[in-house]
Design an enzyme around this catalytic site. Structure first.
Site, short mmCIF file in Angstrom:
data_model
loop_
_atom_site.label_atom_id
_atom_site.label_comp_id
_atom_site.label_asym_id
_atom_site.label_seq_id
_atom_site.Cartn_x
_atom_site.Cartn_y
_atom_site.Cartn_z
N THR A 23 0.86 -1.18 0.00
CA THR A 23 0.00 0.00 0.00
C THR A 23 0.89 1.23 0.00
O THR A 23 1.93 1.23 0.66
CB THR A 23 -0.95 -0.01 1.21
OG1 THR A 23 -1.70 1.19 1.21
CG2 THR A 23 -0.23 -0.14 2.54
N TRP A 30 -3.69 5.54 -5.05
CA TRP A 30 -3.02 6.54 -4.23
C TRP A 30 -2.00 7.37 -5.00
O TRP A 30 -1.28 6.86 -5.84
CB TRP A 30 -2.25 5.88 -3.09
CG TRP A 30 -3.11 5.25 -2.04
CD1 TRP A 30 -3.12 3.93 -1.69
CD2 TRP A 30 -4.04 5.91 -1.18
NE1 TRP A 30 -4.01 3.75 -0.66
CE2 TRP A 30 -4.58 4.93 -0.33
CE3 TRP A 30 -4.47 7.23 -1.04
CZ2 TRP A 30 -5.54 5.24 0.64
CZ3 TRP A 30 -5.42 7.53 -0.08
CH2 TRP A 30 -5.94 6.54 0.75
N GLU A 44 -4.82 -2.82 4.42
CA GLU A 44 -4.43 -3.36 5.74
C GLU A 44 -5.55 -4.13 6.43
O GLU A 44 -5.33 -4.77 7.44
CB GLU A 44 -4.01 -2.19 6.66
CG GLU A 44 -2.69 -1.54 6.32
CD GLU A 44 -2.86 -0.34 5.38
OE1 GLU A 44 -3.82 -0.35 4.60
OE2 GLU A 44 -2.03 0.57 5.44
N LYS A 52 -6.36 10.25 -3.16
CA LYS A 52 -6.89 9.06 -3.82
C LYS A 52 -7.59 9.46 -5.10
O LYS A 52 -8.63 10.09 -5.08
CB LYS A 52 -7.82 8.29 -2.89
CG LYS A 52 -7.74 6.83 -3.17
CD LYS A 52 -8.31 5.99 -2.09
CE LYS A 52 -7.86 4.55 -2.29
NZ LYS A 52 -8.66 3.61 -1.55
P1 AMP Z 1 -6.57 1.23 0.14
O1 AMP Z 1 -5.62 0.68 1.12
O2 AMP Z 1 -5.93 1.64 -1.14
O3 AMP Z 1 -7.72 0.31 -0.08
O4 AMP Z 1 -7.16 2.58 0.73
C1 AMP Z 1 -7.82 2.63 1.97
C2 AMP Z 1 -8.32 4.01 2.21
O5 AMP Z 1 -9.28 4.40 1.22
C3 AMP Z 1 -9.02 4.22 3.52
O6 AMP Z 1 -8.15 4.37 4.60
C4 AMP Z 1 -9.83 5.49 3.22
O7 AMP Z 1 -9.03 6.64 3.33
C5 AMP Z 1 -10.22 5.29 1.78
N1 AMP Z 1 -11.55 4.68 1.70
C6 AMP Z 1 -11.88 3.39 1.51
N2 AMP Z 1 -13.21 3.23 1.46
C7 AMP Z 1 -13.76 4.43 1.66
C8 AMP Z 1 -15.09 4.92 1.75
N3 AMP Z 1 -16.15 4.15 1.57
N4 AMP Z 1 -15.26 6.24 2.00
C9 AMP Z 1 -14.21 7.08 2.16
N5 AMP Z 1 -12.93 6.68 2.07
C10 AMP Z 1 -12.70 5.37 1.83
#
Ligand code: AMP
Length: 543
Positions: free
Chosen positions: A186, A445, A331, A440
């Protein structure tokens, strides 16, 4: 203890063993990069995954060895999920959209021994192969006819040749369920990407929870298409869930534009799908233009970024599709909270339900959520106060590989997510902000700090800050805020030109603003929250 239940380990191989035995004829379909399709089923894929395991054994792979993949969502990639983890090796899925230096770092950090790639990635790997320290073998996920005639990569192996040499007469070994099964990096706020190591046990428990009625409610009667890529937290775990329940699985390949996604939904009869909001905006655009319907789709899980209310409304009112809003992270395997209604919501109007759905959801059985203030004091679940969001549970990571003190993992299992949220008395969590310095964009990212560090390398830049600002299609895009160095004037074009060959093209800020001063915290850090607040209404030019 005598009389106690069996302690048979929970292993990923058991999923496909089950599907082959009880749902053998159920189809797995995937789109190829050239737009064609490959059709298989659980029975055939089971045998091919076993052949792959035999081949990996022949190549000397053992429990704990890391085997990387760089591939779109397709059947061969699915076979790797089972063939690699089945022998206790670790299936390391790499995001091909990272820029080459990050990919080199990730492959070396993971100590990957073998790399399986879709043919599209041969040129990329040719460029970096010399920097990949432990890598001994590259296998191309294609047939003999699709193999390139020549390549800079020595001893390139054809996947179909590799598995054709085996007979499939193989029993997957039994080992400790706490053995690592897969690995996904990540992008961090600072420094390099961080490796999250999933276990067989965590994957199985996560799948059981995900399939449950109050979560994704997946059954053998569903046709499931994870659009979230197989390199993003294992397609949100869905290829495991579908196999566990014996649902028909549709893997959409490389092209995720509206027309491609729509044609698979209608042709294959997809009832449940999942992806970030950007994918659905592209689908809506296509539906608007073509006037087509979304039948037979019933449910769409949306996460990765906040799902706008308007999107849920269009899905429901115009196309009859229920959005399941969810939250999770690489994570957290990744599902942590899912928004489905309770019995007490039966009387709610559709609009009230849509309001409720804006929240990211309640923790699924197995995980706990809490919020804390700056001093670590646990805050009440009153739906009003917001604080740092923490999560804990058997499918939540306890650390990152090769990092001693992450600063976000506590010994008692709590993990600080970098999100800021409220939690209401029913347990519905609502993300209000993010403390991590990342942007994002379309579910991927962008590290603001990386761009800042490069930008300040320009002699005309005294200080740089990058923040995410709202974008109608990508959810967020980077805005570069610059303080010019004394006596210098710098133009937007000049700094963008400077950044161009130093970062991935899709990381390039959409706009640049020049300010006299950037706000700082007492400890001298850039106050991102203040900057985000200042530019929250900033309108990017959208072409
Ligand atoms: P990733 O590890 O790339 O899946 O990113 C995780 C992050 O995406 C989380 O810590 C949030 O900041 C963001 N995220 C995931 N789902 C949501 C959601 N439904 N609403 C807002 N942010 C989200």
């Amino acid at each position: 203890m005598q009389g106690l239940m069996s302690d048979q380990p929970l292993l990923i191989s058991s999923l496909i063993e089950y599907a082959a035995r009880y749902h053998g004829e159920t189809e797995i379909v995937s789109r190829t990069t050239s737009g064609g399709e490959e059709r298989s089923n659980y029975k055939k894929t089971h045998i091919r995954s076993k052949k792959l395991s035999q081949a990996l054994k022949r190549l000397g792979m053992q429990i704990g060895d890391r085997i990387a993949t760089m591939a779109w969502s397709n059947i061969r990639h699915y076979e790797l999920y089972y063939g690699v983890s089945g022998i206790g090796s670790v299936c390391h899925t790499i995001n091909p959209r990272l820029y080459p230096e990050q990919i080199i770092f990730i492959i070396n950090d993971a100590e990957d021994r073998i790399l399986f790639i879709d043919p599209d990635f041969i040129p990329l790997i040719e460029k970096i192969i010399k920097s990949l320290k432990k890598l001994t073998t590259v296998v191309v996920l294609c047939t003999k006819q699709e193999m390139p005639e020549a390549s800079f990569i020595e001893n390139l192996i054809c996947y179909e040749d590799l598995i054709d040499a085996e007979d499939g007469n193989f029993n997957w070994p039994q080992f400790d369920e706490k053995t690592a099964s897969s690995l996904c990096y990540t992008s961090g706020t600072t420094g390099n990407p961080k490796g999250v190591l999933y276990a067989h046990r965590s994957t199985i428990i996560h799948s059981l929870a995900a399939a449950a009625p109050d979560n994704l409610s997946v059954s053998a009667r569903d046709v499931v298409m994870p659009v979230a890529p197989m390199f993003h937290a294992n397609s949100w775990g869905i290829p495991y869930v579908a196999t566990m329940v014996g649902a028909k699985l549709v893997l959409p390949g490389r092209h995720l534009d509206g027309e491609s996604v729509h044609s698979l939904i209608t042709k294959e009869g997809v009832t449940l799908t999942a992806a970030v909001p950007t994918i659905w905006l592209m689908l809506f655009e296509y539906l608007e233009k073509s006037g087509k319907s979304l039948s037979p789709l019933k449910r769409c899980m949306i996460g990765g970024s906040a799902c706008p209310r308007s999107m849920m409304e269009v899905f429901k009112k115009k196309y009859g599709v229920t959005v399941i809003h969810g939250w999770g992270m690489t994570e957290t395997s990744p599902l942590g909270a899912i928004n489905t209604p309770l019995a007490k919501h039966f009387d709610m109007s559709l609009d009230e339900l849509l309001d409720l759905s804006e929240k990211q959801g309640r923790p699924m059985y197995g995980v706990e959520l809490r919020i804390t203030d700056d001093k670590g004091k646990v805050l009440p679940h009153d739906g009003k106060v917001f604080g740092d969001l923490w999560i804990k549970g058997p499918w939540i990571c306890s650390g990152y590989i090769n990092i001693k003190n992450s600063g976000v993992h506590e010994e008692d299992g709590w993990f600080m997510t970098g999100d800021v949220a409220t939690i209401d008395p029913d347990g519905y969590m609502h993300i209000t902000d993010r403390t991590k310095d990342v942007i994002k964009s379309g579910g991927e990212w962008i590290s603001s700090i990386e761009i800042e560090n490069i930008a300040v390398g320009h002699y005309k830049v005294a200080e740089a800050a990058v923040i995410g600002v709202p974008h109608p299609k990508w959810d967020e895009r980077p805005l570069l805020v610059i303080v010019a160095s004394e006596g210098n004037k710098i133009e937007k074009e000049e700094i963008l030109e400077y950044l161009k060959d130093k970062i991935a093209s899709w990381w390039l800020p959409d706009d640049v603003v020049f300010v006299d001063e950037i706000p700082h915290t007492a400890t001298g850090k850039i106050q991102k929250l203040a900057l985000r607040e200042k530019f929250k209404e900033y309108k990017l030019e959208v072409s």
